[in-house]
Design an enzyme around this catalytic site. Structure first.
Site, PDB file in Angstrom:
ATOM      1  N   ASP A  25      -2.825   8.028  -2.913  1.00 25.91           N
ATOM      2  CA  ASP A  25      -4.174   8.594  -3.034  1.00 25.91           C
ATOM      3  C   ASP A  25      -4.515   9.323  -1.748  1.00 25.91           C
ATOM      4  O   ASP A  25      -3.800   9.247  -0.759  1.00 25.91           O
ATOM      5  CB  ASP A  25      -5.187   7.477  -3.296  1.00 25.91           C
ATOM      6  CG  ASP A  25      -5.195   6.445  -2.188  1.00 25.91           C
ATOM      7  OD1 ASP A  25      -4.152   6.253  -1.532  1.00 25.91           O
ATOM      8  OD2 ASP A  25      -6.255   5.824  -1.957  1.00 25.91           O
ATOM      9  N   ASP A  45      -7.745  -7.449   1.619  1.00 28.11           N
ATOM     10  CA  ASP A  45      -6.772  -7.478   2.715  1.00 28.11           C
ATOM     11  C   ASP A  45      -7.476  -6.930   3.952  1.00 28.11           C
ATOM     12  O   ASP A  45      -8.345  -6.041   3.828  1.00 28.11           O
ATOM     13  CB  ASP A  45      -5.547  -6.607   2.395  1.00 28.11           C
ATOM     14  CG  ASP A  45      -5.774  -5.155   2.812  1.00 28.11           C
ATOM     15  OD1 ASP A  45      -6.381  -4.415   2.025  1.00 28.11           O
ATOM     16  OD2 ASP A  45      -5.403  -4.797   3.958  1.00 28.11           O
ATOM     17  N   GLN A  71     -11.772   6.469  -5.791  1.00 30.31           N
ATOM     18  CA  GLN A  71     -12.241   7.203  -4.634  1.00 30.31           C
ATOM     19  C   GLN A  71     -13.623   7.779  -4.951  1.00 30.31           C
ATOM     20  O   GLN A  71     -14.270   7.355  -5.919  1.00 30.31           O
ATOM     21  CB  GLN A  71     -11.235   8.300  -4.236  1.00 30.31           C
ATOM     22  CG  GLN A  71      -9.902   7.758  -3.700  1.00 30.31           C
ATOM     23  CD  GLN A  71     -10.042   7.046  -2.362  1.00 30.31           C
ATOM     24  OE1 GLN A  71     -11.079   7.065  -1.690  1.00 30.31           O
ATOM     25  NE2 GLN A  71      -8.971   6.367  -1.957  1.00 30.31           N
ATOM     26  N   ASP A  92       0.865  -1.174   0.000  1.00 33.16           N
ATOM     27  CA  ASP A  92       0.000   0.000   0.000  1.00 33.16           C
ATOM     28  C   ASP A  92       0.904   1.227   0.000  1.00 33.16           C
ATOM     29  O   ASP A  92       2.012   1.196   0.521  1.00 33.16           O
ATOM     30  CB  ASP A  92      -0.941  -0.012   1.218  1.00 33.16           C
ATOM     31  CG  ASP A  92      -2.125   0.939   1.013  1.00 33.16           C
ATOM     32  OD1 ASP A  92      -2.992   0.992   1.897  1.00 33.16           O
ATOM     33  OD2 ASP A  92      -2.157   1.632  -0.031  1.00 33.16           O
ATOM     34  N   SER A  93       0.380   2.316  -0.563  1.00 30.37           N
ATOM     35  CA  SER A  93       1.223   3.456  -0.973  1.00 30.37           C
ATOM     36  C   SER A  93       1.538   4.439   0.141  1.00 30.37           C
ATOM     37  O   SER A  93       2.391   5.301  -0.031  1.00 30.37           O
ATOM     38  CB  SER A  93       0.489   4.227  -2.074  1.00 30.37           C
ATOM     39  OG  SER A  93      -0.836   4.531  -1.614  1.00 30.37           O
ATOM     40  N   GLY A  94       0.839   4.336   1.270  1.00 32.18           N
ATOM     41  CA  GLY A  94       1.171   5.205   2.403  1.00 32.18           C
ATOM     42  C   GLY A  94       0.146   6.278   2.690  1.00 32.18           C
ATOM     43  O   GLY A  94       0.055   6.747   3.821  1.00 32.18           O
TER      44      GLY A  94
END
Ligand SMILES: COC(=O)c1ccc(CCNc2nc3cc4nc(N)[nH]c(=O)c4cc3[nH]2)cc1
Length: 373
Positions: free
Chosen positions: A147, A267, A190, A93-95
């Site tokens: 995002d 997840d 989103q 995951d991008s953070g």
């Protein structure tokens, strides 16, 4: 050993899909549940056990790993797979989500997000480009775009601003990711609980021709029916031939209802975190081992399970371990819970192949409707 990333559908049953993602490090059977390995470890488990339970892929987090031990350090040590001894696929995951839920003092603007580490207060920044760079340093197989996931309820203007920003960040992540044949970068839809914004986000991401699509901004406290209604409207807009990943989901009932709406990947920290807090997930529902009614119950959690944690230990012993705060309590319950989740996914995949997904769905939902045991 292919050097490509591909997704194939084997069977469908209604909107439920049985497929397979093929990558150089291995194949992911879908619908798939990804155990959460936030800091390069699935807490309280040996990754060899995680593999034996049937997990094809685990999840890591940019936010945690960039703060500790650091992305460049993991790269110097050969990447996350060698570091953690997990040679199979990893999705990272991008953070963005973790920054908004864990970090203090954060500033978000067009460029990215600046924040203070919850570990030592040091200041860090994440841009779409830096997030993709970090995921590359980790040698991640499936990389998520950066995002902005906002908390609901929120005003339409706020939801639209964050959704449009996330689309611009998706474009920047696509450029930064470039062309890496055996790997994938997924976009994240989103739009909060506003269907028209969700559809706009999905359409604009679909036009970017990415290798997979996640549904973000959900499992953030909204009722299950709101989440499911969002899937009903959004999933059909996404390309059939690409994987769909519902982030942060969920309970067994959430998962099976989302598979019924065309989701391929999941997840959730639930099975691992709940396990460390004394909760067991079984075929017959949830059991809270803290409850004193288990103090002299010699029965195992599930005598028919293939998992020793479910089959070989009495509820009385598990109750004792949990009450005493013994590490083995969290270890055995995490093992049991991940075994249940992987068995659930295997059951879902088999049911879709046998065109009996609706029956299986009814069986699982009925067991869970009973609630706590
Ligand atoms: C015991 O169980 C628990 O403590 C527990 C805690 C949180 C969740 C919900 C997690 N939900 C969730 N994770 C998410 C991760 C996400 N990542 C990105 N990049 N973008 C998103 O839009 C996003 C949304 C999410 N929603 C579920 C369970």
């Amino acid at each position: 050993m292919t050097n490509s990333f591909s997704f194939r559908l084997h069977a469908t049953d209604g909107r439920a899909r049985r497929g397979e993602i093929t990558m150089p490090r291995g194949t992911v059977r879908t619908p798939a549940f990804m155990p959460v390995g936030t800091a390069g470890t699935v807490k309280a488990m040996y990754l060899s056990q995680v593999r034996e339970l049937g997990a094809d892929i685990i999840l890591g987090n940019v936010y945690h790993l960039m703060l500790r031990p650091g992305a460049e350090r993991v790269a110097r040590l050969g990447g996350l797979h060698d570091f953690a001894r997990w040679p199979h696929p990893i999705l990272t995951d991008s953070g963005g989500f973790q920054v908004m839920s864990l970090a203090e003092l954060r500033k978000l603007d067009e460029k990215g997000v600046t924040f203070r580490s919850h570990v030592d207060g040091s200041v860090h920044s994440l841009t779409p480009e830096r997030s993709i760079e970090i995921q590359g340093l980790l040698d991640s197989d499936i990389q998520m775009q950066l995002d902005e996931c906002i908390r609901l309820p929120a005003e339409r203007a706020e939801i639209e601003r964050a959704m449009e920003l996330s689309l611009r960040w998706a474009e920047r992540c696509k450029i930064a990711f470039g062309d890496q044949p055996g790997k994938a970068m997924f976009g994240i839809v989103q739009g909060g609980d506003l269907i028209d914004l969700r559809i706009r986000s999905a359409e604009r991401l679909a036009a970017m021709d990415l290798k997979g699509y996640a549904l973000g901004g959900l499992a953030v406290g909204e009722p299950q029916d709101v989440m499911l209604a969002t899937l009903d409207e959004t999933v059909p807009v996404l390309p059939q031939e690409k994987p769909r990943y519902l982030m942060g989901v969920g309970t067994p009932d959430d998962i099976i209802k989302s598979v019924a709406r065309g989701i391929d990947m999941f997840d959730c920290v639930m099975p691992t975190r709940a396990g460390r807090h004394g909760l067991a997930y079984t075929r017959r529902g949830k059991i809270n081992l803290k409850n004193s009614r288990h103090a002299e119950d010699h029965r195992p959690l599930d005598e028919e399970s293939g998992c020793p944690a479910a089959r070989d230990y009495s509820r009385a012993y598990l109750h004792h371990l949990v009450r005493s705060g013994e590490s083995l309590g969290g270890m055995l319950l995490t093992w049991n819970n991940l075994a249940y989740y992987q068995d659930l996914m295997a059951g879902i995949r088999a049911a879709i192949e046998a065109a009996r997904f609706d029956d299986f769905h009814a069986e699982v939902s009925e067991a869970w409707a009973k609630g706590d045991m």
